[in-house]
Design a protein around this motif. Structure first.
Motif, PDB file in Angstrom:
ATOM      1  N   GLY A 128       0.793  -1.225   0.000  1.00  0.00           N
ATOM      2  CA  GLY A 128       0.000   0.000   0.000  1.00  0.00           C
ATOM      3  C   GLY A 128       0.823   1.271   0.000  1.00  0.00           C
ATOM      4  N   VAL A 129       2.163   1.139  -0.168  1.00  0.00           N
ATOM      5  CA  VAL A 129       3.034   2.314  -0.204  1.00  0.00           C
ATOM      6  C   VAL A 129       2.969   2.894  -1.612  1.00  0.00           C
ATOM      7  N   LYS A 130       2.301   4.016  -1.786  1.00  0.00           N
ATOM      8  CA  LYS A 130       2.039   4.561  -3.112  1.00  0.00           C
ATOM      9  C   LYS A 130       3.318   4.904  -3.883  1.00  0.00           C
ATOM     10  N   THR A 131       4.358   5.308  -3.156  1.00  0.00           N
ATOM     11  CA  THR A 131       5.609   5.643  -3.837  1.00  0.00           C
ATOM     12  C   THR A 131       6.278   4.406  -4.437  1.00  0.00           C
ATOM     13  N   MET A 132       5.852   3.207  -3.997  1.00  0.00           N
ATOM     14  CA  MET A 132       6.406   1.967  -4.528  1.00  0.00           C
ATOM     15  C   MET A 132       5.491   1.340  -5.575  1.00  0.00           C
ATOM     16  N   ASP A 133       4.431   2.031  -5.942  1.00  0.00           N
ATOM     17  CA  ASP A 133       3.512   1.525  -6.956  1.00  0.00           C
ATOM     18  C   ASP A 133       4.295   1.209  -8.234  1.00  0.00           C
ATOM     19  N   PRO A 134       4.087   0.036  -8.841  1.00  0.00           N
ATOM     20  CA  PRO A 134       4.863  -0.348 -10.024  1.00  0.00           C
ATOM     21  C   PRO A 134       4.769   0.647 -11.177  1.00  0.00           C
ATOM     22  N   TYR A 135       3.615   1.300 -11.349  1.00  0.00           N
ATOM     23  CA  TYR A 135       3.496   2.295 -12.420  1.00  0.00           C
ATOM     24  C   TYR A 135       4.426   3.475 -12.148  1.00  0.00           C
ATOM     25  N   VAL A 136       4.445   3.901 -10.880  1.00  0.00           N
ATOM     26  CA  VAL A 136       5.289   5.030 -10.503  1.00  0.00           C
ATOM     27  C   VAL A 136       6.766   4.665 -10.649  1.00  0.00           C
ATOM     28  N   ARG A 137       7.138   3.506 -10.123  1.00  0.00           N
ATOM     29  CA  ARG A 137       8.536   3.088 -10.153  1.00  0.00           C
ATOM     30  C   ARG A 137       9.037   2.927 -11.581  1.00  0.00           C
ATOM     31  N   ARG A 138       8.182   2.388 -12.437  1.00  0.00           N
ATOM     32  CA  ARG A 138       8.597   2.173 -13.828  1.00  0.00           C
ATOM     33  C   ARG A 138       8.900   3.511 -14.519  1.00  0.00           C
ATOM     34  N   GLU A 139       8.059   4.493 -14.283  1.00  0.00           N
ATOM     35  CA  GLU A 139       8.279   5.790 -14.897  1.00  0.00           C
ATOM     36  C   GLU A 139       9.507   6.487 -14.314  1.00  0.00           C
ATOM     37  N   VAL A 140       9.702   6.358 -13.004  1.00  0.00           N
ATOM     38  CA  VAL A 140      10.876   6.966 -12.370  1.00  0.00           C
ATOM     39  C   VAL A 140      12.160   6.367 -12.946  1.00  0.00           C
ATOM     40  N   LEU A 141      12.187   5.039 -13.073  1.00  0.00           N
ATOM     41  CA  LEU A 141      13.378   4.377 -13.593  1.00  0.00           C
ATOM     42  C   LEU A 141      13.603   4.719 -15.063  1.00  0.00           C
ATOM     43  N   SER A 142      12.519   4.910 -15.795  1.00  0.00           N
ATOM     44  CA  SER A 142      12.645   5.359 -17.178  1.00  0.00           C
ATOM     45  C   SER A 142      13.293   6.743 -17.222  1.00  0.00           C
ATOM     46  N   HIS A 143      12.869   7.622 -16.332  1.00  0.00           N
ATOM     47  CA  HIS A 143      13.455   8.968 -16.270  1.00  0.00           C
ATOM     48  C   HIS A 143      14.937   8.915 -15.901  1.00  0.00           C
ATOM     49  N   LEU A 144      15.320   7.937 -15.090  1.00  0.00           N
ATOM     50  CA  LEU A 144      16.720   7.806 -14.705  1.00  0.00           C
ATOM     51  C   LEU A 144      17.588   7.334 -15.866  1.00  0.00           C
ATOM     52  N   GLY A 145      16.950   6.741 -16.899  1.00  0.00           N
ATOM     53  CA  GLY A 145      17.708   6.300 -18.065  1.00  0.00           C
ATOM     54  C   GLY A 145      17.704   4.806 -18.303  1.00  0.00           C
ATOM     55  N   TYR A 146      16.900   4.069 -17.539  1.00  0.00           N
ATOM     56  CA  TYR A 146      16.822   2.619 -17.756  1.00  0.00           C
ATOM     57  C   TYR A 146      16.063   2.305 -19.036  1.00  0.00           C
ATOM     58  N   ARG A 147      16.520   1.251 -19.741  1.00  0.00           N
ATOM     59  CA  ARG A 147      15.830   0.721 -20.905  1.00  0.00           C
ATOM     60  C   ARG A 147      15.713  -0.795 -20.749  1.00  0.00           C
ATOM     61  N   LYS A 148      14.673  -1.358 -21.307  1.00  0.00           N
ATOM     62  CA  LYS A 148      14.460  -2.799 -21.134  1.00  0.00           C
ATOM     63  C   LYS A 148      15.189  -3.582 -22.213  1.00  0.00           C
ATOM     64  N   LEU A 149      15.685  -4.750 -21.814  1.00  0.00           N
ATOM     65  CA  LEU A 149      16.342  -5.639 -22.753  1.00  0.00           C
ATOM     66  C   LEU A 149      15.299  -6.421 -23.541  1.00  0.00           C
ATOM     67  N   ASP A 150      15.582  -6.643 -24.784  1.00  0.00           N
ATOM     68  CA  ASP A 150      14.632  -7.290 -25.689  1.00  0.00           C
ATOM     69  C   ASP A 150      14.687  -8.807 -25.509  1.00  0.00           C
ATOM     70  N   LEU A 151      14.121  -9.280 -24.391  1.00  0.00           N
ATOM     71  CA  LEU A 151      14.025 -10.712 -24.145  1.00  0.00           C
ATOM     72  C   LEU A 151      12.854 -10.985 -23.207  1.00  0.00           C
ATOM     73  N   ASP A 152      12.301 -12.207 -23.309  1.00  0.00           N
ATOM     74  CA  ASP A 152      11.236 -12.637 -22.404  1.00  0.00           C
ATOM     75  C   ASP A 152      11.896 -13.057 -21.098  1.00  0.00           C
ATOM     76  N   TYR A 153      11.741 -12.218 -20.086  1.00  0.00           N
ATOM     77  CA  TYR A 153      12.536 -12.372 -18.868  1.00  0.00           C
ATOM     78  C   TYR A 153      11.762 -13.054 -17.735  1.00  0.00           C
ATOM     79  N   VAL A 154      12.449 -13.970 -17.058  1.00  0.00           N
ATOM     80  CA  VAL A 154      11.963 -14.548 -15.802  1.00  0.00           C
ATOM     81  C   VAL A 154      13.155 -14.628 -14.858  1.00  0.00           C
ATOM     82  N   HIS A 155      12.866 -14.721 -13.570  1.00  0.00           N
ATOM     83  CA  HIS A 155      13.971 -14.989 -12.645  1.00  0.00           C
ATOM     84  C   HIS A 155      13.550 -16.025 -11.612  1.00  0.00           C
TER      85      HIS A 155
END
Length: 223
Positions: A128-155
């Protein structure tokens, strides 16, 4: 605000940061308390907390691999809004990583991170921590300069039960913004090393690694 390294499960700050992890992350993403002993004592694993008035309000764990001159962000937790914690942690982390790279006589090549894709999987509320919402985090990391690798990823699940965790992208933030791809061998070697602590690897993960070994490069795509 203080940026303090934690390198022992006996440190009172570790109990606070582990409790914060359990409040925020889903169970399969949280390593058991006692299993943190060796990772915290490993000089290559860097766990720092943001402390305000004796309270752990943020956490970041990351690693630097001198042989590859890359880093990996294990996780970042922003526990409270309105404190500029995200910027504080990101800035302090990068300062630390750049200093480690300078010791090797180089500039940091870049940093990996696993990022949830809420457009594929929507059942993570992160305590329930809004600052950790996946939509928010994804956009923040995009702004930082992250890009996704072109692969179907699992861990592999950190519960070490042999299950594959899906719904994430493996991303990379290159220091040089003109970097458009990564060597597939680098990705495969990095992931094999990173998950060596887990004995039970899911078949999907093993297949992904084998597919990477058959490639030359993997493209970096917009996040």
């Amino acid at each position: 605000m203080e940026y303090i390294r934690v390198n022992s499960i006996e440190d009172p700050l570790f109990s606070k940061l582990h409790n914060l992890m359990k409040e925020v992350f889903p169970p399969e993403e949280v390593l058991e308390f006692d299993l943190w002993k060796e990772p915290l004592e490993d000089p290559g694993i860097r766990v720092f907390v943001a402390v305000q008035e004796d309270e752990v309000v943020g956490v970041t764990e990351y690693r630097y691999y001198p042989d590859w001159n890359i880093a990996m962000t294990d996780f970042t937790i922003v526990g409270k809004p309105g404190l500029s914690l995200g910027r504080f942690l990101a800035t302090k982390r990068m300062e630390d990583l750049q200093s480690l790279a300078v010791e090797q006589g180089v500039e940091l090549f870049g940093m990996f991170a696993e990022i949830y894709d809420p457009y594929r999987k929507t059942d993570h509320d992160f305590g329930g921590v809004k600052t950790m919402d996946p939509y928010v985090r994804r956009e923040v990391l995009s702004h930082l300069g992250y890009r996704k690798l072109d692969l179907d990823y699992v861990h592999p699940s950190w519960e070490n039960d042999g299950q594959a965790v899906e719904g994430l992208d493996l991303c990379f933030m290159p220091t040089d913004e003109n970097t458009a791809e990564l060597p597939a061998a680098l990705i495969a070697d990095f992931l094999t090393t990173y998950y060596s602590v887990l004995e039970n690897k899911p078949e999907k993960w093993l297949s992904m690694i084998e597919a990477l070994k058959r490639k030359e490069t993997v493209a970096l795509l917009p996040l």
